[in-house]
Design a protein around this motif. Sequence first.
Motif, short mmCIF file in Angstrom:
data_model
loop_
_atom_site.label_atom_id
_atom_site.label_comp_id
_atom_site.label_asym_id
_atom_site.label_seq_id
_atom_site.Cartn_x
_atom_site.Cartn_y
_atom_site.Cartn_z
N ARG A 6 0.84 -1.20 0.00
CA ARG A 6 0.00 0.00 0.00
C ARG A 6 0.87 1.25 0.00
NH1 ARG A 6 -4.42 1.53 4.71
NH2 ARG A 6 -4.42 3.78 4.35
N PRO A 7 0.58 2.25 -0.86
CA PRO A 7 1.37 3.50 -0.87
C PRO A 7 1.28 4.21 0.47
CG PRO A 7 -0.05 3.34 -2.81
CD PRO A 7 -0.48 2.25 -1.88
N LEU A 49 1.27 7.51 0.92
CA LEU A 49 0.44 8.71 0.86
C LEU A 49 -1.03 8.35 0.74
CD1 LEU A 49 0.40 11.82 0.70
CD2 LEU A 49 0.55 11.61 -1.80
N ASN A 50 -1.85 9.01 1.56
CA ASN A 50 -3.30 8.88 1.49
C ASN A 50 -3.76 9.03 0.04
OD1 ASN A 50 -6.10 9.78 1.44
ND2 ASN A 50 -5.93 10.01 3.66
N ARG A 51 -4.60 8.12 -0.41
CA ARG A 51 -5.00 8.13 -1.83
C ARG A 51 -5.69 9.42 -2.23
NH1 ARG A 51 -8.90 3.02 -1.82
NH2 ARG A 51 -7.19 2.37 -0.46
N ARG A 52 -6.32 10.10 -1.25
CA ARG A 52 -6.97 11.38 -1.60
C ARG A 52 -5.97 12.43 -2.03
NH1 ARG A 52 -11.24 12.04 3.46
NH2 ARG A 52 -12.71 10.42 2.82
N ALA A 89 -2.98 11.56 -3.53
CA ALA A 89 -2.03 10.92 -4.44
C ALA A 89 -1.70 11.80 -5.65
CB ALA A 89 -2.58 9.57 -4.90
N GLU A 90 -2.67 12.61 -6.08
CA GLU A 90 -2.42 13.45 -7.26
C GLU A 90 -1.62 14.71 -6.94
OE1 GLU A 90 -5.83 15.95 -8.74
OE2 GLU A 90 -6.98 14.66 -7.38
N GLY A 115 1.67 16.10 -5.60
CA GLY A 115 3.05 15.90 -5.21
C GLY A 115 3.63 17.20 -4.69
#
Length: 403
Positions: A9-10, A12-15, A17-18, A20
């Motif tokens: 699992r990455p 960074l929170n998926r919310r 992710a876009e 950076g």
Amino acid sequence: MTGMTSSARPFLNRRLAEFGTTIFAEMSALALSTGSINLGQGFPDTDGPEEIREAAVRALRDGRGNQYPPGPGIPELRTAIAAHQARRYGLSYDPDTEVLVTAGATEAIAATLLALLEPGDEVIAFEPYYDSYAASIAMAGGTRVPVTLRPHEGTRDGVAHRRFRLDLDELRDAVTDRTRLLLINTPHNPTGTVLTREELSEIAKLAVERDLLVVTDEVYEHLVFDEAEHLPLATLPGMRERTVTIGSAGKTFSFTGWKVGWVTAPPALVTAVRSAKQFLTYVSSGPFQYAVAEALALPDTYFEAFRADMLTKRDVLAAGLTEAGFEVFRPQGTYFITTDIRPLGESDGFAFCRALPERAGVVAIPNAVFYDHREAGAPFVRFAFCKQTEVLREAAKRLKAAW
């Protein structure tokens, strides 16, 4: 042992992710590494009024604000904010229940959206938009719905000009049963557009008709030029009770590092925002709050001189960019100029801005980072003119020499 987890699992929170590293950090680092003139990030290269800086020093020495200030902000600043809104716009706010001090406008935006949104709520924002809007909506679990400001040909005093303009029909069509609030920014960063009284009146009617909350980012309220006027949305019929107005000292007094912002709204809305804000910074900028309280009480001559100085700088950079071959959208507000790079034979703002420091020794920001519809912003590039006049002249000279 490598020190890394085995989880796929990455981190960074998926919310988020876009999102950076921000373009501002990237371009500022590029400015440093190349020794370029940084017209990317919007901060002045000189400090604000000496008497306000000394007010902060005085507060530090007197021990005012060196410990935690009150959660809503010190009473002196809340009173000064309320007085400013009353004096400038005829808006009456109770300093005790309708004013909240924040760590700059960025925290005000985040706390407001975290407080007012539930997952799945839709937020309409004008694109291009300040990048923290998208991140804050995402952190709150909301869905952003962009309404695009587009270039429009017009005339001013008999002279042709271009500005970015809101399509009110597109705005109305964007509202659905899931729309929770409108996120408005005027004067508008990055386009420099100032919404007109007619446009704001239509927005107000729509908000009342569809029972929408409105959050207005008005940090450039004192930087309006030419025939434009800044009209707070909260002054219009039916809007005070549904509007959260956000202001900031950084842009008006040229102390961006102090991070002093504020929210004015009815008690229930302020209480909601404070509930989220207390778990972000809780409090901040203690001694600076005392200084900003004094700054807001400066005479009108300060605000007039500040605007006149920025107007001169706008015209210097606009003329220089035009001579260098850019198509210039002369801003009605803020301290940014948006340009079209297609007359230079370019069309990709990202590539253009990444190459610009080596090519011309100047740093700018690609507007596409402020769009969901990246293609709509691809040929536009933003320059900041909140710099010393000689710096702007040198930047314009470098740009002209590069083409």
